[in-house]
Design a protein around this motif. Structure first.
Motif, mmCIF file in Angstrom:
data_model
loop_
_atom_site.group_PDB
_atom_site.id
_atom_site.type_symbol
_atom_site.label_atom_id
_atom_site.label_comp_id
_atom_site.label_asym_id
_atom_site.label_seq_id
_atom_site.Cartn_x
_atom_site.Cartn_y
_atom_site.Cartn_z
ATOM 1 N N ALA A 190 0.871 -1.181 0.000
ATOM 2 C CA ALA A 190 0.000 0.000 0.000
ATOM 3 C C ALA A 190 0.907 1.230 0.000
ATOM 4 N N ASP A 191 0.306 2.403 0.148
ATOM 5 C CA ASP A 191 1.087 3.644 0.186
ATOM 6 C C ASP A 191 0.818 4.399 1.482
ATOM 7 N N THR A 192 0.628 3.635 2.575
ATOM 8 C CA THR A 192 0.274 4.228 3.861
ATOM 9 C C THR A 192 1.381 5.121 4.409
ATOM 10 N N ILE A 193 2.638 4.649 4.302
ATOM 11 C CA ILE A 193 3.782 5.376 4.870
ATOM 12 C C ILE A 193 4.698 5.814 3.730
ATOM 13 N N PRO A 194 4.848 7.099 3.488
ATOM 14 C CA PRO A 194 5.719 7.563 2.397
ATOM 15 C C PRO A 194 7.143 7.028 2.544
ATOM 16 N N GLY A 195 7.680 6.513 1.445
ATOM 17 C CA GLY A 195 9.040 5.991 1.451
ATOM 18 C C GLY A 195 9.151 4.578 1.968
ATOM 19 N N HIS A 196 8.108 4.078 2.610
ATOM 20 C CA HIS A 196 8.144 2.740 3.197
ATOM 21 C C HIS A 196 7.129 1.806 2.546
ATOM 22 N N GLY A 197 6.043 2.344 2.025
ATOM 23 C CA GLY A 197 4.984 1.512 1.470
ATOM 24 C C GLY A 197 3.844 1.346 2.454
ATOM 25 N N GLY A 198 3.336 0.123 2.551
ATOM 26 C CA GLY A 198 2.230 -0.146 3.460
ATOM 27 C C GLY A 198 2.702 -0.609 4.825
ATOM 28 N N ILE A 199 1.754 -0.804 5.735
ATOM 29 C CA ILE A 199 2.089 -1.315 7.066
ATOM 30 C C ILE A 199 2.697 -2.718 6.943
ATOM 31 N N MET A 200 2.161 -3.517 6.035
ATOM 32 C CA MET A 200 2.679 -4.875 5.845
ATOM 33 C C MET A 200 4.121 -4.860 5.365
ATOM 34 N N ASP A 201 4.503 -3.841 4.604
ATOM 35 C CA ASP A 201 5.891 -3.740 4.146
ATOM 36 C C ASP A 201 6.859 -3.565 5.307
ATOM 37 N N ARG A 202 6.398 -2.967 6.399
ATOM 38 C CA ARG A 202 7.252 -2.727 7.545
ATOM 39 C C ARG A 202 7.206 -3.866 8.568
ATOM 40 N N PHE A 203 6.190 -4.711 8.491
ATOM 41 C CA PHE A 203 6.030 -5.748 9.507
ATOM 42 C C PHE A 203 6.101 -7.154 8.930
ATOM 43 N N ASP A 204 6.594 -7.276 7.683
ATOM 44 C CA ASP A 204 6.674 -8.609 7.092
ATOM 45 C C ASP A 204 7.643 -9.519 7.846
ATOM 46 N N CYS A 205 8.707 -8.960 8.409
ATOM 47 C CA CYS A 205 9.680 -9.764 9.173
ATOM 48 C C CYS A 205 9.219 -10.026 10.606
ATOM 49 N N GLN A 206 8.323 -9.173 11.118
ATOM 50 C CA GLN A 206 7.903 -9.296 12.516
ATOM 51 C C GLN A 206 7.092 -10.566 12.760
ATOM 52 N N TYR A 207 6.387 -11.049 11.741
ATOM 53 C CA TYR A 207 5.522 -12.200 11.958
ATOM 54 C C TYR A 207 6.325 -13.467 12.222
ATOM 55 N N LEU A 208 7.407 -13.679 11.463
ATOM 56 C CA LEU A 208 8.284 -14.813 11.758
ATOM 57 C C LEU A 208 8.872 -14.683 13.158
ATOM 58 N N MET A 209 9.226 -13.457 13.525
ATOM 59 C CA MET A 209 9.853 -13.203 14.819
ATOM 60 C C MET A 209 8.887 -13.522 15.954
ATOM 61 N N ALA A 210 7.636 -13.177 15.796
ATOM 62 C CA ALA A 210 6.639 -13.421 16.848
ATOM 63 C C ALA A 210 6.516 -14.909 17.143
ATOM 64 N N THR A 211 6.475 -15.723 16.088
ATOM 65 C CA THR A 211 6.356 -17.164 16.278
ATOM 66 C C THR A 211 7.597 -17.727 16.952
ATOM 67 N N PHE A 212 8.772 -17.274 16.517
ATOM 68 C CA PHE A 212 10.015 -17.762 17.105
ATOM 69 C C PHE A 212 10.083 -17.441 18.600
ATOM 70 N N VAL A 213 9.749 -16.214 18.968
ATOM 71 C CA VAL A 213 9.815 -15.821 20.381
ATOM 72 C C VAL A 213 8.863 -16.672 21.217
ATOM 73 N N HIS A 214 7.661 -16.903 20.699
ATOM 74 C CA HIS A 214 6.683 -17.712 21.443
ATOM 75 C C HIS A 214 7.206 -19.131 21.633
#
Length: 422
Positions: A348-372
């Motif tokens: 998406a174009d939610t955050i200028p220069g970054h894209g969408g929210i998913m563009d910024r949190f695509d790595c966080q989802y793997l991390m959440a599972t690993f931490v749990h």
């Protein structure tokens, strides 16, 4: 004109170049930034836009941390909904010309159902004493899983009733699209909140490590990058990948040292039913108590120290930072492959220069599972507080039975005297 049914029959044979185009996102950069950076090249303009917006997002993140754990939970929920919206919107735009009935309505309905299930489980686990005082909530919690299943079953039946001739295959594609999106977003955000309840440090260190790796890998790649890392993401370089790894491990180690000194960050998040507030007060566990460690002989000559005082959690932070920098980026590569499949630059174009929210949190989802998984495998032990809350929900005769069994066990082990009266 080719019949629609024939087109659907050939859908499996389509190449990636046959996938319908998604309209490109618009430039959402504020005009004031555009004018201020108008004299720069595109490369440096993007650098400054990303940098300014990154600092702004980090500032907001620190503010939310200050506001407390409840606001962090709301933040996680908001990010989950926005990420879900961005992925579902791509699916809708790709296949909008087929006018699939009820696709968006059912997608949001399933999101509500799955959130109801997961957050209901959280309420049952962590708010037992609060629920015990309210009869209406007792009914909802007692039959929570049945209600959740009934809600999902309703959506399932609605989907079956929405099936239309000549749309079957696409409708099942989109049904699968919705469920995979739920798996990626809702399940992972639930794990993030579970990690938060273990102590804010289990939330902040992993998330901050991913953010640090993203920033430092970008900086190293921007200034020193020469060797391409992976074809899925041409701008990623080995120099950025390696520089990000070492920077993230050092950051995680130092950041953990400062967080481990404060009860606010290390104590499990619990709900106080008397004050109706989340509290983070406890006697810190051994993980968060300074211990003396011997320095390896090879490092003694370099550092000039024989021993060093550290928190045991700092050793765990190395594992978390290593995963964030070596495995976490593969979440980003996965997202890059997804975007290439649908010929889009950003979600998406939610955050200028970054894209969408998913563009910024695509790595966080793997991390959440690993931490749990890491917490349940190596950290978490029996939780007396949680067990006590569950005991308080039992009927009086059940509580008495547990008491007698426990007393008998303690007498057998010699902890209590046989003559002790209960």
């Amino acid at each position: 004109e080719v019949d629609l049914e024939e087109r659907l029959g050939e859908l499996d044979l389509r190449s990636d170049s046959d996938v319908p185009d998604v309209p490109p996102p618009t430039d959402s950069t504020p005009e004031i930034l555009k004018r201020a950076l108008s004299g720069l090249s595109a490369r440096w303009k993007n650098w400054w836009i990303r940098g300014i917006l990154t600092l702004a997002m980090i500032s907001v993140f620190f503010l939310i941390i200050y506001l407390g754990s409840f606001m962090l939970m709301l933040l996680v929920l908001s990010i989950q909904v926005k990420c879900y919206h961005e992925i579902i919107t791509i699916g809708y735009r790709v296949y909008h010309s087929y006018d699939l009935p009820w696709f968006r309505s059912l997608s949001w309905y399933f999101l509500l159902c799955v959130n109801y299930f997961f957050y209901g489980e959280t309420v049952a686990d962590y708010f037992a004493t609060f629920v015990q005082r309210r009869e209406q909530l007792q009914f909802l919690i007692r039959y929570h899983r049945f209600i959740s299943f009934a809600l999902y079953l309703t959506g399932f039946c609605m989907f079956v009733l929405s099936l239309v001739k000549k749309h079957y295959r696409l409708q099942f594609y989109m049904f699968a699209w919705t469920h995979v999106t739920l798996l990626i977003t809702v399940t992972q955000s639930h794990l993030v909140i579970q990690n938060l309840f273990e102590g804010m440090i289990w939330f902040l260190v992993p998330i901050s490590s991913v953010i640090c790796n993203d920033i430092t890998a970008y900086i190293f790649g921007f200034f020193f990058g020469r060797t391409p890392l992976i074809k899925l993401s041409p701008k990623k370089t080995w120099e950025g990948f390696i520089g990000g790894f070492f920077s993230t491990v050092v950051f995680g180690f130092i950041f953990s040292y400062f967080l481990a000194q404060h009860q606010y960050f290390v104590c499990p998040v619990e709900y106080n039913s008397e004050t109706n507030r989340f509290v983070t007060e406890c006697e810190p566990s051994e993980l968060f108590q300074l211990k003396k460690y011997s320095v390896p002989p090879l490092l003694q000559a370099v550092l000039g120290w024989d021993t060093v005082n550290m928190y045991p959690f700092q050793m765990h932070s190395i594992a978390l930072s290593t995963f964030a920098s070596l495995i976490g980026p593969f979440g980003g590569f996965f997202a890059s492959g997804f975007k290439r499949a649908f010929k889009i630059k950003d979600f998406a174009d939610t955050i200028p220069g970054h894209g969408g929210i998913m563009d910024r949190f695509d790595c966080q989802y793997l991390m959440a599972t690993f931490v749990h998984v890491y917490i349940t495998s190596f950290i978490r032990g029996p939780n007396p507080s949680k067990l006590l809350k569950q005991l308080l929900i039992l009927q009086p005769e059940q509580q008495l039975s547990v008491y007698k069994t426990l007393k008998s066990h303690l007498v057998e082990k010699g902890i209590l005297q046989p003559s002790l009266r209960g």
